[in-house]
Write a protein that holds these residues in place. Structure first.
Motif, PDB file in Angstrom:
ATOM      1  N   VAL A 291       0.821  -1.226   0.000  1.00 38.47           N
ATOM      2  CA  VAL A 291       0.000   0.000   0.000  1.00 38.47           C
ATOM      3  C   VAL A 291       0.853   1.274   0.000  1.00 38.47           C
ATOM      4  O   VAL A 291       0.562   2.223  -0.744  1.00 38.47           O
ATOM      5  N   PRO A 292       1.935   1.361   0.814  1.00 44.31           N
ATOM      6  CA  PRO A 292       2.738   2.612   0.808  1.00 44.31           C
ATOM      7  C   PRO A 292       3.343   2.937  -0.554  1.00 44.31           C
ATOM      8  O   PRO A 292       3.691   4.082  -0.822  1.00 44.31           O
ATOM      9  N   GLU A 293       3.473   1.932  -1.429  1.00 44.28           N
ATOM     10  CA  GLU A 293       4.099   2.169  -2.733  1.00 44.28           C
ATOM     11  C   GLU A 293       3.120   2.722  -3.769  1.00 44.28           C
ATOM     12  O   GLU A 293       3.514   3.033  -4.891  1.00 44.28           O
ATOM     13  N   VAL A 294       1.828   2.808  -3.415  1.00 44.13           N
ATOM     14  CA  VAL A 294       0.834   3.303  -4.382  1.00 44.13           C
ATOM     15  C   VAL A 294       1.160   4.759  -4.719  1.00 44.13           C
ATOM     16  O   VAL A 294       1.223   5.610  -3.832  1.00 44.13           O
ATOM     17  N   PRO A 295       1.382   5.077  -6.006  1.00 46.48           N
ATOM     18  CA  PRO A 295       1.730   6.462  -6.379  1.00 46.48           C
ATOM     19  C   PRO A 295       0.502   7.373  -6.306  1.00 46.48           C
ATOM     20  O   PRO A 295      -0.641   6.910  -6.262  1.00 46.48           O
ATOM     21  N   LYS A 296       0.760   8.666  -6.300  1.00 49.79           N
ATOM     22  CA  LYS A 296      -0.353   9.639  -6.225  1.00 49.79           C
ATOM     23  C   LYS A 296      -1.193   9.617  -7.508  1.00 49.79           C
ATOM     24  O   LYS A 296      -2.389   9.804  -7.480  1.00 49.79           O
ATOM     25  N   MET A 297      -0.507   9.439  -8.640  1.00 47.27           N
ATOM     26  CA  MET A 297      -1.196   9.433  -9.937  1.00 47.27           C
ATOM     27  C   MET A 297      -0.912   8.107 -10.638  1.00 47.27           C
ATOM     28  O   MET A 297       0.201   7.587 -10.552  1.00 47.27           O
ATOM     29  N   ILE A 298      -1.929   7.570 -11.297  1.00 46.96           N
ATOM     30  CA  ILE A 298      -1.731   6.346 -12.072  1.00 46.96           C
ATOM     31  C   ILE A 298      -2.319   6.543 -13.472  1.00 46.96           C
ATOM     32  O   ILE A 298      -3.194   7.379 -13.677  1.00 46.96           O
ATOM     33  N   SER A 299      -1.834   5.750 -14.409  1.00 45.62           N
ATOM     34  CA  SER A 299      -2.318   5.848 -15.791  1.00 45.62           C
ATOM     35  C   SER A 299      -3.548   4.953 -15.962  1.00 45.62           C
ATOM     36  O   SER A 299      -3.497   3.754 -15.683  1.00 45.62           O
ATOM     37  N   VAL A 300      -4.644   5.565 -16.412  1.00 43.63           N
ATOM     38  CA  VAL A 300      -5.876   4.816 -16.681  1.00 43.63           C
ATOM     39  C   VAL A 300      -6.294   5.127 -18.119  1.00 43.63           C
ATOM     40  O   VAL A 300      -6.581   6.274 -18.445  1.00 43.63           O
ATOM     41  N   ASP A 301      -6.287   4.098 -18.973  1.00 44.04           N
ATOM     42  CA  ASP A 301      -6.635   4.275 -20.396  1.00 44.04           C
ATOM     43  C   ASP A 301      -5.806   5.386 -21.038  1.00 44.04           C
ATOM     44  O   ASP A 301      -6.318   6.215 -21.796  1.00 44.04           O
ATOM     45  N   GLY A 302      -4.523   5.411 -20.689  1.00 43.09           N
ATOM     46  CA  GLY A 302      -3.620   6.374 -21.308  1.00 43.09           C
ATOM     47  C   GLY A 302      -3.652   7.764 -20.708  1.00 43.09           C
ATOM     48  O   GLY A 302      -2.948   8.659 -21.168  1.00 43.09           O
ATOM     49  N   LYS A 303      -4.483   7.984 -19.656  1.00 40.48           N
ATOM     50  CA  LYS A 303      -4.551   9.304 -19.023  1.00 40.48           C
ATOM     51  C   LYS A 303      -4.180   9.176 -17.545  1.00 40.48           C
ATOM     52  O   LYS A 303      -4.508   8.180 -16.910  1.00 40.48           O
ATOM     53  N   MET A 304      -3.518  10.214 -17.034  1.00 39.85           N
ATOM     54  CA  MET A 304      -3.096  10.189 -15.623  1.00 39.85           C
ATOM     55  C   MET A 304      -4.276  10.601 -14.738  1.00 39.85           C
ATOM     56  O   MET A 304      -4.904  11.631 -14.955  1.00 39.85           O
ATOM     57  N   ARG A 305      -4.575   9.754 -13.728  1.00 33.17           N
ATOM     58  CA  ARG A 305      -5.674  10.010 -12.795  1.00 33.17           C
ATOM     59  C   ARG A 305      -5.164   9.897 -11.361  1.00 33.17           C
ATOM     60  O   ARG A 305      -4.237   9.118 -11.106  1.00 33.17           O
ATOM     61  N   PRO A 306      -5.784  10.652 -10.409  1.00 32.62           N
ATOM     62  CA  PRO A 306      -5.421  10.467  -8.990  1.00 32.62           C
ATOM     63  C   PRO A 306      -5.771   9.050  -8.551  1.00 32.62           C
ATOM     64  O   PRO A 306      -6.785   8.489  -8.975  1.00 32.62           O
ATOM     65  N   SER A 307      -4.923   8.467  -7.708  1.00 33.41           N
ATOM     66  CA  SER A 307      -5.117   7.061  -7.326  1.00 33.41           C
ATOM     67  C   SER A 307      -6.003   6.898  -6.090  1.00 33.41           C
ATOM     68  O   SER A 307      -6.352   5.770  -5.731  1.00 33.41           O
ATOM     69  N   ASP A 308      -6.367   8.001  -5.413  1.00 30.11           N
ATOM     70  CA  ASP A 308      -7.080   7.897  -4.127  1.00 30.11           C
ATOM     71  C   ASP A 308      -8.357   7.062  -4.235  1.00 30.11           C
ATOM     72  O   ASP A 308      -8.624   6.205  -3.391  1.00 30.11           O
ATOM     73  N   ALA A 309      -9.149   7.310  -5.266  1.00 32.99           N
ATOM     74  CA  ALA A 309     -10.438   6.605  -5.399  1.00 32.99           C
ATOM     75  C   ALA A 309     -10.215   5.104  -5.563  1.00 32.99           C
ATOM     76  O   ALA A 309     -10.955   4.289  -4.993  1.00 32.99           O
ATOM     77  N   PHE A 310      -9.165   4.709  -6.306  1.00 31.94           N
ATOM     78  CA  PHE A 310      -8.868   3.284  -6.508  1.00 31.94           C
ATOM     79  C   PHE A 310      -8.399   2.643  -5.209  1.00 31.94           C
ATOM     80  O   PHE A 310      -8.763   1.507  -4.900  1.00 31.94           O
ATOM     81  N   LEU A 311      -7.578   3.399  -4.476  1.00 29.03           N
ATOM     82  CA  LEU A 311      -7.067   2.881  -3.189  1.00 29.03           C
ATOM     83  C   LEU A 311      -8.218   2.716  -2.198  1.00 29.03           C
ATOM     84  O   LEU A 311      -8.296   1.715  -1.467  1.00 29.03           O
ATOM     85  N   LEU A 312      -9.117   3.679  -2.149  1.00 32.00           N
ATOM     86  CA  LEU A 312     -10.284   3.610  -1.254  1.00 32.00           C
ATOM     87  C   LEU A 312     -11.122   2.369  -1.573  1.00 32.00           C
ATOM     88  O   LEU A 312     -11.528   1.621  -0.660  1.00 32.00           O
ATOM     89  N   GLU A 313     -11.358   2.131  -2.851  1.00 30.60           N
ATOM     90  CA  GLU A 313     -12.153   0.965  -3.259  1.00 30.60           C
ATOM     91  C   GLU A 313     -11.466  -0.337  -2.840  1.00 30.60           C
ATOM     92  O   GLU A 313     -12.100  -1.251  -2.304  1.00 30.60           O
ATOM     93  N   PHE A 314     -10.137  -0.421  -3.076  1.00 34.72           N
ATOM     94  CA  PHE A 314      -9.398  -1.634  -2.708  1.00 34.72           C
ATOM     95  C   PHE A 314      -9.456  -1.874  -1.200  1.00 34.72           C
ATOM     96  O   PHE A 314      -9.707  -3.004  -0.753  1.00 34.72           O
ATOM     97  N   LEU A 315      -9.230  -0.810  -0.407  1.00 36.69           N
ATOM     98  CA  LEU A 315      -9.184  -0.987   1.058  1.00 36.69           C
ATOM     99  C   LEU A 315     -10.546  -1.411   1.606  1.00 36.69           C
ATOM    100  O   LEU A 315     -10.613  -2.221   2.541  1.00 36.69           O
ATOM    101  N   CYS A 316     -11.625  -0.897   1.056  1.00 33.34           N
ATOM    102  CA  CYS A 316     -12.966  -1.323   1.501  1.00 33.34           C
ATOM    103  C   CYS A 316     -13.157  -2.817   1.258  1.00 33.34           C
ATOM    104  O   CYS A 316     -13.700  -3.543   2.102  1.00 33.34           O
ATOM    105  N   ASN A 317     -12.688  -3.305   0.066  1.00 32.05           N
ATOM    106  CA  ASN A 317     -12.754  -4.743  -0.211  1.00 32.05           C
ATOM    107  C   ASN A 317     -11.887  -5.534   0.768  1.00 32.05           C
ATOM    108  O   ASN A 317     -12.270  -6.611   1.236  1.00 32.05           O
ATOM    109  N   PHE A 318     -10.705  -4.978   1.056  1.00 32.57           N
ATOM    110  CA  PHE A 318      -9.756  -5.630   1.964  1.00 32.57           C
ATOM    111  C   PHE A 318     -10.371  -5.767   3.370  1.00 32.57           C
ATOM    112  O   PHE A 318     -10.297  -6.825   3.997  1.00 32.57           O
TER     113      PHE A 318
END
Length: 962
Positions: free
Chosen positions: A751-778
């Motif tokens: 988890v600490p290695e998750v970058p602030k921005m990630i590439s989604v379909d060729g565009k850079m997006r903030p990763s917070d929403a993806f991390l939130l979704e993963f942690l809720c599943n976890f």
């Protein structure tokens, strides 16, 4: 500190029952939206004699009507329109009307007629030259420019005639030594000059340009370029014909109403008719035959303005004019142009087209006469090459004649061609132009005619190729099929030139695949390998070889049969150029995925397809585009999904291990392999009904180890996180507890290695929403994960909370607090005597601790920390620019307490009231949401043991925005 000490005790079973939808007994005779829709057909009866009102009766396939028809009282709007139509129009057509309709249908060419435009590019590409060309360019004239507006009409006419004569007296400049490209550029310049002259109202100049261009069609000094020259010049003639027609049509506009498409000459005004006649008179005054013929043919359509029979009278006259052209090549292209124009303006006048062709047959022997032979000697052109120059013109003439022609006419033409000597050229055009069904039904007749042809003029292999093209589209009589193949292949296999050979073989492979077994296909492939391997001839024939592969896999799509064709894989070895080899492999894999219905374990198929997939994989390098990688991965994944060894799970795992070593450069393939191995572990669990033996337990641990080793090699961090979680859940389901802990620890440490921005379909997006979704599943999974005996209480939850605490969140993000709020949901569920869900045969903490007070105390400590973090964050949002975020978070936290807290506790009750007020304090709360929340609380207060919600509702005021 008091949140979880006073967590609401949950009875999940009774809550589930309470939340279920009310069940209503359903009478299946009633209407139901998911029942099949019944289409109601409206039959309209019309009383045509006395014009009485129409009566409409509906017949339906069932007693129930569909909802749309019920709205329309059983009739749809289109039926109503039909019912309201004029009685005359609905009456049966008379014989006269039927004849008129048939005539109209014949007067237009359908989409099944191949247009000239589709042949144009092929002719230009095929008939080229390296010799120098010459062209006469029109230079313009200064005569007649000084005529004043007051000049007499006779003066004007005289000037016009002088201008026309001026062209023929040499107001032109000859350009010599032009390359083919220069020549084409000059022709394009003339085309543009024509348009410019027309737009600037210089109609005589436009006519001069067209006459000059037409004259070029009498020049055969560079004979092999003539078909391309014809295409270029007739483009200009077409432009001219269109301009003249549109000009006269525009003169027919009356009160801004233009003429309909099927206008009659009577509706054309006198001015337009006079202008039209003027054009025909100008053209009639052209002295030379060839320009006069071509320019008149170009404006043939304009006869529609003068009389109904104008076109039908002109066509025979123009056909007769061609008899005056001495050069057979020039004459045949003139005939082709007349057919082209005739098919556009009057396709129903087939008699003139037939006469045109029969005229050509009468002059056919000229082609082999002394005059032509002498001309070919001068230009150093061989007779076979010269004969190919006729093909586009004869093919087009025959196509026009054969279009919708009865078999009787086609048979007559075939017999006439038979009677001519040296008729290979004609025979080839007949096979190109006539319907494939007609040719296929008489295949043996055509083979007999081909055998009689003179080899020196037109090569026999080209005739067999044309026959093969027809047999690919239509089937010959069944009894003749083998004899046809033998006769054709006898000629094809003797060809010494590899290019001639492969052009024929490519066509006949399809015939072989259509009508014969793998034995004959194998023989043909072996013959192709034998001809194309010497001197690496295959390197110049990749398109044809690709076409052969495509045809083979189109007809033999059972891959067990395909790979039992002995010469199929050796045939693939001829594709030595990597890019072509990969394309062929992609074709084969696409066919496999499309046609393979059942999973396979056939070792022949697996070995062959693994080799093909490995070829595709090995083509990937640093320059390969992402789309290409994705496509290759999709094809390889499609193959992997189709491999199944049934109950032999160990063999299946061995296959996945081998595939991992072969396809390590394609990340989506590794992801698929991990999912497949997890699926294999769960399938093992299903077969053993959750009670693993020592052998199956060891096998499942091997599957888990495969995933644990493979996941770190992936580059996408969220793919790794989700696969760690997924694989941990699989390990847990198979009672591999220590392995599951290893997966979850790996996920926590990642988890600490998750970058602030990630590439989604060729565009850079903030990763917070993806991390939130993963942690809720976890969190949902951590509820059922039992504590390790050697680790502290809730060691995984603590570890994850520490990571979340240390993670650097965006300044304007509230995701950290939302995660903490979700942690409270988890901790609340952990305090229950029995958890909401369990993993079969795995004891979770509710069983291990049995509601132990020390365990609950640990949970309370954790909750104190989390609640204080949430409240501290809410305080930091008190600035003006963050008040909206504060309102949303306060309401979110209020909902958490409402769902999970025991609000009979005064302090917790007061906290919820404070949060409610904070959410509304600065007017940022959504009024609709607050009203619905309050209504929910009031509804809950009526349920058993929820009477304290009544007092709470009274303490929660609704504040207006003002």
């Amino acid at each position: 500190s008091y949140f979880l000490r006073h967590a609401r005790v949950r009875n999940y079973v009774s809550e589930s029952e309470m939340c279920k939808l009310e069940s209503v007994p359903l009478d299946f005779g009633d209407y139901h939206p998911l029942k099949p829709i019944t289409v109601t057909e409206s039959k309209t009866k019309k009383m045509t004699r006395k014009g009485s009102t129409s009566s409409t009766s509906s017949s339906s396939s069932s007693s129930m009507m569909d909802p749309l028809s019920s709205v329309l009282d059983g009739t749809d709007p289109l039926s109503l329109f039909a019912a309201a139509a004029d009685p005359v129009t609905t009456a049966p057509p008379t014989d006269g009307a039927r004849r008129k309709r048939d005539k109209d249908e014949n007067s237009t060419v359908g989409s099944d007629f191949e247009p000239w435009s589709s042949k144009r590019g092929e002719i230009l590409a095929r008939y080229t030259t390296t010799e120098k060309l010459s062209i006469n360019l029109y230079m313009g004239s200064e005569k007649g420019k000084a005529t004043t507006t007051g000049s007499a009409v006779s003066e004007k006419v005289r000037t016009r005639l002088e201008e026309l004569d001026d062209l023929e007296e040499g107001s032109q400049k000859e350009l010599l030594n032009l390359t083919q490209q220069d020549y084409m550029n000059r022709i394009e310049e003339l085309n543009q000059s024509l348009k410019d002259a027309w737009s600037s109202d210089q109609k005589v100049k436009a006519l001069k340009i067209v006459i000059q261009c037409s004259k070029l069609l009498s020049d055969t000094t560079v004979i092999q370029f003539y078909p391309s020259k014809f295409v270029l010049i007739t483009d200009i003639l077409d432009t001219f014909g269109k301009l003249v027609y549109e000009r006269i049509l525009s003169m027919c506009v009356d009160n801004r109403v233009s003429l309909p498409d099927n206008f009659s000459p009577e509706s054309v005004n006198d001015t337009a008719k006079e202008t039209c006649l003027n054009w025909f008179f100008k053209i009639a005054s052209i002295r030379e035959l060839i320009p006069r013929f071509y320019v008149e043919a170009a404006i043939l359509k304009c006869n529609k303005f003068l009389s109904k029979t104008g076109i039908s009278e002109c066509l025979p006259r123009l056909t007769s004019m061609i008899r005056g052209i001495g050069d057979p090549l020039v004459a045949v292209y003139a005939r082709a142009y007349l057919c082209r124009v005739g098919m556009e303006v009057a396709p129903q006048l087939k008699e003139s087209l037939n006469k045109n062709f029969f005229d050509f047959l009468l002059t056919f022997k000229q082609i082999h006469g002394d005059t032509v032979q002498n001309q070919l000697v001068v230009q150093c052109v061989e007779i076979p090459l010269y004969l190919t120059l006729y093909s586009p013109a004869i093919d087009w003439i025959l196509q026009c004649i054969a279009y919708h022609a009865p078999d009787v006419l086609l048979t007559e033409m075939m017999e006439r061609c038979k009677k001519l000597g040296n008729n290979a050229l004609l025979l080839n055009s007949v096979m190109s132009a006539f319907r494939a069904e007609f040719i296929a039904a008489r295949s043996m007749d055509f083979i007999a005619m081909i055998k009689e042809c003179d080899e020196s003029g037109f090569p026999k292999h080209l005739l067999f190729r044309s026959l093969g093209l027809n047999l690919a589209l239509a089937d010959p009589p069944e009894n003749d099929r083998l004899q046809i193949l033998n006769e054709a292949w006898k000629v094809i296999t003797k060809l010494k030139n590899p290019q001639d050979y492969i052009n024929c073989a490519e066509v006949w492979v399809e015939y072989t695949c259509r009508h014969f077994t793998k034995r004959e296909v194998n023989t043909v492939l072996a013959d192709v390998i034998k001809h194309m391997t010497p001197d690496r001839a295959f390197e110049d024939a990749y398109p044809q070889l690709q076409s052969i592969i495509q045809k083979v896999i189109t007809y033999i799509y059972d891959f067990a049969v395909l790979f039992s064709v002995e010469k199929f894989l050796p045939f693939l070895d001829m594709f030595q150029k990597e890019s072509v080899r990969v394309e062929v492999c992609k074709c084969i894999m696409e066919s496999f995925i499309k046609h393979q219905q059942e999973s396979t374990k056939d070792p022949v198929i697996l070995n062959a397809l693994l080799h093909i997939c490995k070829t595709m994989h090995d083509s990937v390098n640093a320059l390969t585009l992402e789309d290409e990688k994705r496509m290759l991965a999709t094809l390889i994944n499609g193959f992997i999904k189709m491999v199944s060894f049934g109950r032999d799970f160990e063999q299946q795992l061995s296959f996945y291990v081998e595939a991992r070593s072969m396809f390590c450069n394609l990340e989506p393939v590794l992801v698929q392999l991990i999912h497949s191995v997890n699926q294999l572990a769960m399938e093992t669990r299903r077969v053993m009904k959750g009670n693993h033996s020592r052998k199956t337990a060891a096998f499942v641990r091997a599957c888990v180890a495969f995933c644990f080793i493979t996941i770190p090699s992936l580059s996408s961090i969220f793919t790794r996180l989700n696969l760690y979680l997924h694989s941990g859940q699989v390990a847990l389901a198979n009672q591999c507890l220590s392995q599951a802990d290893a997966f979850f620890k790996a996920a926590v440490s990642l988890v600490p290695e998750v970058p602030k921005m990630i590439s989604v379909d060729g565009k850079m997006r903030p990763s917070d929403a993806f991390l939130l979704e993963f942690l809720c599943n976890f969190f949902s999974t951590l509820l059922v994960v039992p504590d390790h005996p050697e680790q502290g209480v809730l060691f995984l939850v603590r570890g994850l909370l520490n990571v979340i605490q240390d993670y650097t969140w965006e300044d304007n993000s509230d995701d950290k607090v939302r995660i903490y709020t979700n942690v409270l949901h988890l901790l609340s569920a952990m305090t229950q005597e029995a958890f909401i869900y369990h993993v079969d045969k795995v004891d979770s903490n509710d069983t291990l601790y049995g509601g132990d007070s020390k365990f609950l105390a640990e949970i309370n400590k954790l909750s104190e920390t989390v609640v204080s973090q949430i409240l501290d964050h809410l305080k930091t949002l008190g600035k003006e620019e963050t008040l909206k975020r504060q309102s949303q978070l306060a309401h979110y936290f209020f909902n958490t307490i409402l769902a999970h807290g025991d609000l009979r506790n005064n302090r917790l009750n007061q906290l919820s009231v404070n949060l409610w007020n904070l959410a509304q304090k600065h007017g940022f709360a959504d009024t609709k949401t607050m009203v619905k929340t309050l209504e929910y609380i009031k509804r809950r207060s009526k349920q058993p043991e929820m009477s304290h919600f009544t007092d709470l509702a009274l303490r929660l005021p609704l504040q207006s925005r003002t």
